[in-house]
Structures are given as C-alpha cells and as structure tokens.
Design a protein around this motif. Sequence first.
Motif, PDB file in Angstrom:
ATOM      1  N   ASP A  95       5.537 -15.703  -2.898  1.00 17.78           N
ATOM      2  CA  ASP A  95       4.718 -14.590  -2.418  1.00 17.78           C
ATOM      3  C   ASP A  95       3.511 -14.413  -3.327  1.00 17.78           C
ATOM      4  N   ARG A  96       2.819 -13.281  -3.205  1.00 16.46           N
ATOM      5  CA  ARG A  96       1.566 -13.055  -3.935  1.00 16.46           C
ATOM      6  C   ARG A  96       1.773 -12.349  -5.281  1.00 16.46           C
ATOM      7  N   THR A  97       3.008 -12.223  -5.735  1.00 16.90           N
ATOM      8  CA  THR A  97       3.286 -11.475  -6.962  1.00 16.90           C
ATOM      9  C   THR A  97       2.615 -12.094  -8.180  1.00 16.90           C
ATOM     10  N   TYR A  98       2.631 -13.398  -8.295  1.00 20.00           N
ATOM     11  CA  TYR A  98       2.197 -14.065  -9.523  1.00 20.00           C
ATOM     12  C   TYR A  98       0.992 -14.982  -9.313  1.00 20.00           C
ATOM     13  N   GLY A  99       0.116 -14.640  -8.396  1.00 19.07           N
ATOM     14  CA  GLY A  99      -1.115 -15.409  -8.250  1.00 19.07           C
ATOM     15  C   GLY A  99      -1.942 -15.355  -9.529  1.00 19.07           C
ATOM     16  N   GLU A 100      -2.732 -16.399  -9.765  1.00 20.94           N
ATOM     17  CA  GLU A 100      -3.570 -16.469 -10.968  1.00 20.94           C
ATOM     18  C   GLU A 100      -4.998 -16.847 -10.583  1.00 20.94           C
ATOM     19  N   PRO A 101      -5.996 -16.223 -11.219  1.00 18.12           N
ATOM     20  CA  PRO A 101      -7.387 -16.592 -10.942  1.00 18.12           C
ATOM     21  C   PRO A 101      -7.697 -17.985 -11.458  1.00 18.12           C
ATOM     22  N   ALA A 102      -8.767 -18.561 -10.967  1.00 12.69           N
ATOM     23  CA  ALA A 102      -9.157 -19.907 -11.368  1.00 12.69           C
ATOM     24  C   ALA A 102      -9.552 -19.929 -12.841  1.00 12.69           C
ATOM     25  N   GLY A 103      -8.957 -20.857 -13.577  1.00 16.73           N
ATOM     26  CA  GLY A 103      -9.287 -20.988 -14.990  1.00 16.73           C
ATOM     27  C   GLY A 103      -8.154 -21.608 -15.778  1.00 16.73           C
ATOM     28  N   PRO A 104      -8.330 -21.742 -17.097  1.00 19.21           N
ATOM     29  CA  PRO A 104      -7.287 -22.307 -17.958  1.00 19.21           C
ATOM     30  C   PRO A 104      -6.259 -21.249 -18.339  1.00 19.21           C
ATOM     31  N   VAL A 105      -5.004 -21.666 -18.481  1.00 16.99           N
ATOM     32  CA  VAL A 105      -3.935 -20.769 -18.920  1.00 16.99           C
ATOM     33  C   VAL A 105      -3.095 -21.473 -19.986  1.00 16.99           C
ATOM     34  N   VAL A 128       7.419 -35.953 -21.837  1.00 14.89           N
ATOM     35  CA  VAL A 128       7.661 -36.431 -23.201  1.00 14.89           C
ATOM     36  C   VAL A 128       6.390 -36.413 -24.052  1.00 14.89           C
ATOM     37  N   ASP A 129       5.208 -36.585 -23.447  1.00 10.14           N
ATOM     38  CA  ASP A 129       3.955 -36.619 -24.205  1.00 10.14           C
ATOM     39  C   ASP A 129       3.240 -35.268 -24.241  1.00 10.14           C
ATOM     40  N   VAL A 130       3.794 -34.273 -23.562  1.00 12.96           N
ATOM     41  CA  VAL A 130       3.138 -32.967 -23.454  1.00 12.96           C
ATOM     42  C   VAL A 130       3.590 -32.072 -24.604  1.00 12.96           C
ATOM     43  N   PRO A 131       2.654 -31.393 -25.307  1.00 13.87           N
ATOM     44  CA  PRO A 131       3.046 -30.520 -26.416  1.00 13.87           C
ATOM     45  C   PRO A 131       3.947 -29.374 -25.972  1.00 13.87           C
ATOM     46  N   GLU A 132       4.591 -28.744 -26.936  1.00 15.97           N
ATOM     47  CA  GLU A 132       5.477 -27.618 -26.618  1.00 15.97           C
ATOM     48  C   GLU A 132       4.700 -26.504 -25.937  1.00 15.97           C
ATOM     49  N   THR A 133       3.503 -26.203 -26.421  1.00 14.98           N
ATOM     50  CA  THR A 133       2.600 -25.271 -25.749  1.00 14.98           C
ATOM     51  C   THR A 133       1.306 -26.010 -25.440  1.00 14.98           C
ATOM     52  N   PHE A 134       0.712 -25.709 -24.302  1.00 14.15           N
ATOM     53  CA  PHE A 134      -0.484 -26.441 -23.890  1.00 14.15           C
ATOM     54  C   PHE A 134      -1.284 -25.601 -22.907  1.00 14.15           C
ATOM     55  N   GLN A 135      -2.509 -26.035 -22.652  1.00 20.27           N
ATOM     56  CA  GLN A 135      -3.357 -25.393 -21.661  1.00 20.27           C
ATOM     57  C   GLN A 135      -3.534 -26.319 -20.453  1.00 20.27           C
ATOM     58  N   ALA A 136      -3.648 -25.711 -19.283  1.00 23.26           N
ATOM     59  CA  ALA A 136      -3.932 -26.453 -18.065  1.00 23.26           C
ATOM     60  C   ALA A 136      -4.696 -25.535 -17.124  1.00 23.26           C
ATOM     61  N   PHE A 137      -5.299 -26.126 -16.101  1.00 24.18           N
ATOM     62  CA  PHE A 137      -6.059 -25.335 -15.126  1.00 24.18           C
ATOM     63  C   PHE A 137      -5.156 -24.874 -13.985  1.00 24.18           C
ATOM     64  N   VAL A 138      -5.403 -23.642 -13.550  1.00 24.36           N
ATOM     65  CA  VAL A 138      -4.705 -23.074 -12.395  1.00 24.36           C
ATOM     66  C   VAL A 138      -5.723 -22.385 -11.497  1.00 24.36           C
ATOM     67  N   GLY A 139      -5.249 -21.955 -10.362  1.00 20.91           N
ATOM     68  CA  GLY A 139      -6.039 -21.171  -9.415  1.00 20.91           C
ATOM     69  C   GLY A 139      -5.254 -21.104  -8.120  1.00 20.91           C
ATOM     70  N   HIS A 140      -4.520 -20.013  -7.915  1.00 21.53           N
ATOM     71  CA  HIS A 140      -3.632 -19.944  -6.751  1.00 21.53           C
ATOM     72  C   HIS A 140      -3.402 -18.494  -6.352  1.00 21.53           C
ATOM     73  N   LYS A 141      -3.265 -18.273  -5.046  1.00 26.18           N
ATOM     74  CA  LYS A 141      -3.059 -16.940  -4.497  1.00 26.18           C
ATOM     75  C   LYS A 141      -1.586 -16.562  -4.421  1.00 26.18           C
ATOM     76  N   GLU A 142      -0.714 -17.549  -4.318  1.00 26.88           N
ATOM     77  CA  GLU A 142       0.722 -17.306  -4.259  1.00 26.88           C
ATOM     78  C   GLU A 142       1.415 -18.120  -5.340  1.00 26.88           C
ATOM     79  N   ALA A 143       2.672 -17.793  -5.571  1.00 30.40           N
ATOM     80  CA  ALA A 143       3.446 -18.507  -6.583  1.00 30.40           C
ATOM     81  C   ALA A 143       4.927 -18.256  -6.325  1.00 30.40           C
ATOM     82  N   VAL A 144       5.758 -18.957  -7.073  1.00 27.55           N
ATOM     83  CA  VAL A 144       7.200 -18.797  -6.956  1.00 27.55           C
ATOM     84  C   VAL A 144       7.632 -17.500  -7.636  1.00 27.55           C
ATOM     85  N   ARG A 145       8.298 -16.635  -6.893  1.00 23.54           N
ATOM     86  CA  ARG A 145       8.889 -15.415  -7.489  1.00 23.54           C
ATOM     87  C   ARG A 145      10.359 -15.635  -7.812  1.00 23.54           C
TER      88      ARG A 145
END
Length: 242
Positions: free
Chosen positions: A113-123, A138-155
């Motif tokens: 649903d729309r509970t956890y949508g995120e604006p366009a940008g890095p998180v 395996v190559d991804v750090p424990e914490t990292f940044q990536a781009f998002v931009g979505h109106k809906e998400a998994v609740r």
Amino acid sequence: MKPFLLLSCRPEDAAAEGERRSVLHFSGLRDEELQQIRVELAPLPVLDLDDYSGVLLGGGPYNSSDPVKSQVQLRVEADLRRVLEDVFVDDVPFLGLCYGIGTVTAHMGGVVDRTYGEPAGPVHLRRTDAGHRDPLLVDVPETFQAFVGHKEAVRELPEGAVLLVEGDACPVQMFRVQKNCYVTQFHPELDAEHFIDRMKIYRHAGYFAPETLEDLSEQARDANVSPAVHTILSRFAQHYAR
C-alpha cells in the motif's frame, strides 16, 4: 549460455531502453545474453522459463495498489502472475526491481500500500542478519546508499519471505522467496546518471514536483551511492548463468 529474460513494463521507449542498458551495464551481460520483452506492448506469449538462465522484472509506472487500473495494466498484471506461478513452481532464478517487489508481494498474499512510499533520491539502507549470509549481497557493505522513488511499498511481508535489506522510512527493501527469487525496492541498476535520466522521463508522473528536477539531480550527483550495490546484478548473472 542461455540468455536472461528482462520483462519490462515501461510504456516510454526511452525508459524501456534505458532500463535495458543499465541492466546490461551493471550485470556484465553482453547484449545477446539479455532478451527483453516489453510486457505493456502486447500480451505475453507462452514462455518456457527453462529456455533462460533467469528472469528479471524491471520497474514501471504501475502500482499494485492502484485503486483504478487501465485495461493494459490489468492485462500486464495477469501476464506477470502466469510468469510468477512458473517461477515459484520450479524456483526459477528471478530478480524483481522496484515494481517487482510489489508484484511478488501481492501475488503471495502480502500487503502492498501507500504507507511507506519514498520520494525520489538516495536513502541509507542496511543488510539484515539473513542479508549478511546471502550470496547476492556478499559484496555489499553492512550499510549502504541506493536510489529509490516509489509511491507504494510492502507493509506486510508475504509468508515465507526472508528480509535481506531494510531501511528506516521504508522497512522492506529487499527479500528472498524460496532459494532463488529476489526482489528489491531500491534500484541496484541505477547510478546517478541513470537515475537522473529516469527522473527526466518521469518528471510529470507524480514522484516529485517537476520544478525540483534540477535540485534533485544535483543531490543525486552529490550522493554517496555505494558502487557495490550494483554487484547485486552482477552476482545474480554470475550465480545463475547456465
């Protein structure tokens, strides 16, 4: 080797081609090793998934939680349900990007649903304990940044899903089903320039105020998006090529 199959749902030619190029670039696949089908253009033919090393599902303007859907969107969703049924029966290697996480969650009975949508940008994101043990991360750090931009998400995660990556504003960012089916909310296929190109195409699609495009583009260029996030694609291609 057998090619990988990229299912795209983007009506805009530039967006569909840009998605194909970015997946090729970060997966390390050659052009002939990635077959793209644009699902929004025509009904999907009957596919034998054994003809492919794996299946990728790209993003798009559709939302599983849309209250009103066009006939094209309804047909796309029906076609993708047929593919997912085959994926889950044989645990076919699958990687869904953004739109893919909502599609798989809805198919499995989770809540989108729309509970956890995120604006366009890095998180900022982080791997879970299960994510530390997963071969695609395996190559991804424990914490990292990536781009998002979505109106809906998994609740609510579907039953049997294993959470691999989480975030603060949007808790579910990546999960695995069975052994070989993966979905991400963030975009491992996008670096800053690919992300800016995507924003230009969708500037009037309601993800952000159109007049903020230049500011968002500068923020994207200045972001410390982890290059290792793209190894999710290359690991998927290397792990499942056959």
